[in-house]
Design an enzyme around this catalytic site. Sequence first.
Site, PDB file in Angstrom:
ATOM      1  N   ASN A   1       0.779  -1.174   0.134  1.00 52.33           N
ATOM      2  CA  ASN A   1       0.142  -0.106  -0.035  1.00 52.33           C
ATOM      3  C   ASN A   1       0.969   1.445  -0.048  1.00 52.33           C
ATOM      4  O   ASN A   1       1.752   1.202   0.756  1.00 52.33           O
ATOM      5  CB  ASN A   1      -0.859  -0.059   1.129  1.00 52.33           C
ATOM      6  CG  ASN A   1      -1.935  -1.010   1.187  1.00 52.33           C
ATOM      7  OD1 ASN A   1      -2.026  -1.760   0.120  1.00 52.33           O
ATOM      8  ND2 ASN A   1      -2.660  -1.414   2.588  1.00 52.33           N
TER       9      ASN A   1
ATOM     10  N   HIS B   1       5.659  -0.441  -2.749  1.00 46.21           N
ATOM     11  CA  HIS B   1       5.598   0.014  -3.934  1.00 46.21           C
ATOM     12  C   HIS B   1       5.464   1.606  -3.773  1.00 46.21           C
ATOM     13  O   HIS B   1       4.855   2.314  -4.596  1.00 46.21           O
ATOM     14  CB  HIS B   1       4.150  -0.260  -4.484  1.00 46.21           C
ATOM     15  CG  HIS B   1       4.089  -1.702  -4.976  1.00 46.21           C
ATOM     16  ND1 HIS B   1       2.901  -2.471  -4.947  1.00 46.21           N
ATOM     17  CD2 HIS B   1       5.326  -2.579  -5.312  1.00 46.21           C
ATOM     18  CE1 HIS B   1       3.153  -3.811  -5.533  1.00 46.21           C
ATOM     19  NE2 HIS B   1       4.379  -3.930  -5.568  1.00 46.21           N
TER      20      HIS B   1
ATOM     21  N   CYS C   1      12.892  13.421  -6.165  1.00 45.95           N
ATOM     22  CA  CYS C   1      13.574  14.192  -7.376  1.00 45.95           C
ATOM     23  C   CYS C   1      14.029  13.185  -8.231  1.00 45.95           C
ATOM     24  O   CYS C   1      14.940  12.424  -7.999  1.00 45.95           O
ATOM     25  CB  CYS C   1      14.726  15.104  -6.360  1.00 45.95           C
ATOM     26  SG  CYS C   1      15.907  15.970  -7.682  1.00 45.95           S
TER      27      CYS C   1
ATOM     28  N   CYS D   1      18.458  14.062  -8.244  1.00 47.97           N
ATOM     29  CA  CYS D   1      19.283  13.541  -7.136  1.00 47.97           C
ATOM     30  C   CYS D   1      18.598  12.503  -6.396  1.00 47.97           C
ATOM     31  O   CYS D   1      19.339  11.782  -5.729  1.00 47.97           O
ATOM     32  CB  CYS D   1      19.565  14.625  -6.321  1.00 47.97           C
ATOM     33  SG  CYS D   1      18.691  15.273  -5.086  1.00 47.97           S
TER      34      CYS D   1
ATOM     35  N   CYS E   1      18.607  19.623  -4.149  1.00 45.13           N
ATOM     36  CA  CYS E   1      19.237  20.214  -4.958  1.00 45.13           C
ATOM     37  C   CYS E   1      18.442  21.273  -5.855  1.00 45.13           C
ATOM     38  O   CYS E   1      18.856  21.848  -6.536  1.00 45.13           O
ATOM     39  CB  CYS E   1      19.669  19.185  -6.065  1.00 45.13           C
ATOM     40  SG  CYS E   1      18.213  18.713  -7.201  1.00 45.13           S
TER      41      CYS E   1
ATOM     42  N   LEU F   1      -5.334 -20.355  -4.588  1.00 47.73           N
ATOM     43  CA  LEU F   1      -4.493 -19.707  -3.667  1.00 47.73           C
ATOM     44  C   LEU F   1      -4.803 -20.241  -2.263  1.00 47.73           C
ATOM     45  O   LEU F   1      -3.584 -20.566  -1.613  1.00 47.73           O
ATOM     46  CB  LEU F   1      -4.931 -18.284  -3.412  1.00 47.73           C
ATOM     47  CG  LEU F   1      -4.350 -17.368  -2.610  1.00 47.73           C
ATOM     48  CD1 LEU F   1      -2.731 -17.344  -2.974  1.00 47.73           C
ATOM     49  CD2 LEU F   1      -4.842 -15.913  -2.732  1.00 47.73           C
TER      50      LEU F   1
HETATM   51  P1  OAD Z   1      -6.028  -6.180  -4.798  1.00 54.90           P
HETATM   52  O1  OAD Z   1      -6.958  -5.132  -5.192  1.00 54.90           O
HETATM   53  O2  OAD Z   1      -5.374  -6.977  -6.150  1.00 54.90           O
HETATM   54  O3  OAD Z   1      -6.442  -7.353  -3.705  1.00 54.90           O
HETATM   55  C1  OAD Z   1      -7.154  -6.941  -2.660  1.00 54.90           C
HETATM   56  C2  OAD Z   1      -7.281  -7.989  -1.854  1.00 54.90           C
HETATM   57  O4  OAD Z   1      -7.815  -7.698  -0.691  1.00 54.90           O
HETATM   58  C3  OAD Z   1      -8.101  -9.261  -2.372  1.00 54.90           C
HETATM   59  O5  OAD Z   1      -7.949 -10.501  -2.319  1.00 54.90           O
HETATM   60  C4  OAD Z   1      -9.446  -9.072  -1.556  1.00 54.90           C
HETATM   61  O6  OAD Z   1     -10.272 -10.294  -1.267  1.00 54.90           O
HETATM   62  C5  OAD Z   1      -9.243  -8.542  -0.296  1.00 54.90           C
HETATM   63  N1  OAD Z   1     -10.061  -7.553   0.615  1.00 54.90           N
HETATM   64  C6  OAD Z   1     -10.968  -6.573   0.436  1.00 54.90           C
HETATM   65  N2  OAD Z   1     -11.349  -5.987   1.214  1.00 54.90           N
HETATM   66  C7  OAD Z   1     -10.644  -6.792   2.339  1.00 54.90           C
HETATM   67  C8  OAD Z   1     -11.192  -6.514   3.690  1.00 54.90           C
HETATM   68  N3  OAD Z   1     -11.762  -5.522   4.351  1.00 54.90           N
HETATM   69  N4  OAD Z   1     -10.161  -7.249   4.662  1.00 54.90           N
HETATM   70  C9  OAD Z   1      -9.441  -8.210   4.102  1.00 54.90           C
HETATM   71  N5  OAD Z   1      -9.129  -8.377   2.736  1.00 54.90           N
HETATM   72  C10 OAD Z   1      -9.882  -7.472   1.785  1.00 54.90           C
HETATM   73  O7  OAD Z   1      -4.758  -5.627  -4.029  1.00 54.90           O
HETATM   74  P2  OAD Z   1      -3.181  -5.749  -3.843  1.00 54.90           P
HETATM   75  O8  OAD Z   1      -3.075  -7.306  -3.603  1.00 54.90           O
HETATM   76  O9  OAD Z   1      -2.837  -4.816  -2.813  1.00 54.90           O
HETATM   77  O10 OAD Z   1       0.370  -1.871  -7.284  1.00 54.90           O
HETATM   78  O11 OAD Z   1      -2.772  -5.345  -5.300  1.00 54.90           O
HETATM   79  C11 OAD Z   1      -1.128  -5.518  -5.325  1.00 54.90           C
HETATM   80  C12 OAD Z   1      -0.722  -4.174  -6.061  1.00 54.90           C
HETATM   81  O12 OAD Z   1      -1.697  -4.099  -7.558  1.00 54.90           O
HETATM   82  C13 OAD Z   1      -1.033  -2.944  -5.546  1.00 54.90           C
HETATM   83  O13 OAD Z   1      -0.007  -2.374  -4.650  1.00 54.90           O
HETATM   84  C14 OAD Z   1      -0.691  -1.930  -6.859  1.00 54.90           C
HETATM   85  C15 OAD Z   1      -1.440  -2.850  -7.868  1.00 54.90           C
HETATM   86  O14 OAD Z   1      -0.870  -2.731  -9.094  1.00 54.90           O
HETATM   87  C16 OAD Z   1       1.340  -0.710  -7.453  1.00 54.90           C
HETATM   88  O15 OAD Z   1       0.573   0.532  -7.068  1.00 54.90           O
HETATM   89  C17 OAD Z   1       2.515  -0.612  -7.900  1.00 54.90           C
HETATM   90 ZN    ZN Z   2      17.157  16.785  -5.995  1.00 49.20          ZN
END
Ligand code: OAD
Ligand code: ZN
Length: 229
Positions: free
Chosen positions: A89, A106, A114, A117, A136, A201
């Site tokens: 997050n 992330h 920046c 630098c 800078c 999973l």
């Molecule tokens: P996802 O949106 O892919 O997955 C969210 C997960 O949270 C799912 O498995 C849901 O079941 C679960 N969920 C939703 N509400 C919930 C709750 N109240 N309690 C528990 N679980 C809950 O999100 P991420 O796996 O975090 O990258 O996504 C990974 C990355 O994908 C992010 O960091 C982002 C994106 O690309 C960047 O921004 C670089």
């Molecule tokens: Zn700088």
Amino acid sequence: MIRIVILTGAGLSAESGIRTFRYCHGLWEEHDVMEVCSVDGFAADREKVNAFYDERRHDLEEKDPNEAHRMLARVKQRYGGAIAMLTQNVDNLLEQAGCPDVIHLHGTLTDLRCERCDTVFPIGYRPQSGIACPSCGSARVRHNVVMFGEEAPAYRSMHDAFKTAEMFIAIGTSGRVVNIRWYAQWYDHTVLNNLDPDETLDPYFKTVIHAKASAAAARIEALIDTFLR
Ligand code: OAD
Ligand code: ZN
């Protein structure tokens, strides 16, 4: 020495009102991911991407941590270096709950970086327009969120943490970006907490809790206490 790796994702902050990426009505439904979160999109239209992060940063200001953030802050305070606290997050809700030493895989919304630098500096909840690098002076500054198509330097800390760990806890992540299946297979003690049963999973984890993170928090805290005491 790190004994437990905790990895959180968007689901951790969902109950605080921050939208997940892929879950129903996720952020990506309204935005073209490759326009706002990729290196190519950023090169094509910096203003659009900056506006996207300005809006998310602004939204964050009124959000509060929930019970799951507070539980994680408590165990990190209690056990310190025995726990690696990794999050995908970009919000600061773990920090707001008092959690020290959070590793943001992330990046972070409340910092800028920046491009000359490489200094990362806090911006709080403000829009980035007109802000220059405090180190800078360059006006060439950008958001501090990792985009598709670039390295995520903090992944090195994640790999290191997994080397000595004996327990792996994944909360609120779909595991599509960080491959949680791959990590889970190496540990005897594994916990998964998210909302939806997933037969591709769940079998990788010994303890599977399909519940909101705030509702699962007490049970996860007890598992951590039992393991580390
Ligand atoms: P996802 O949106 O892919 O997955 C969210 C997960 O949270 C799912 O498995 C849901 O079941 C679960 N969920 C939703 N509400 C919930 C709750 N109240 N309690 C528990 N679980 C809950 O999100 P991420 O796996 O975090 O990258 O996504 C990974 C990355 O994908 C992010 O960091 C982002 C994106 O690309 C960047 O921004 C670089
Ligand atoms: Zn700088």
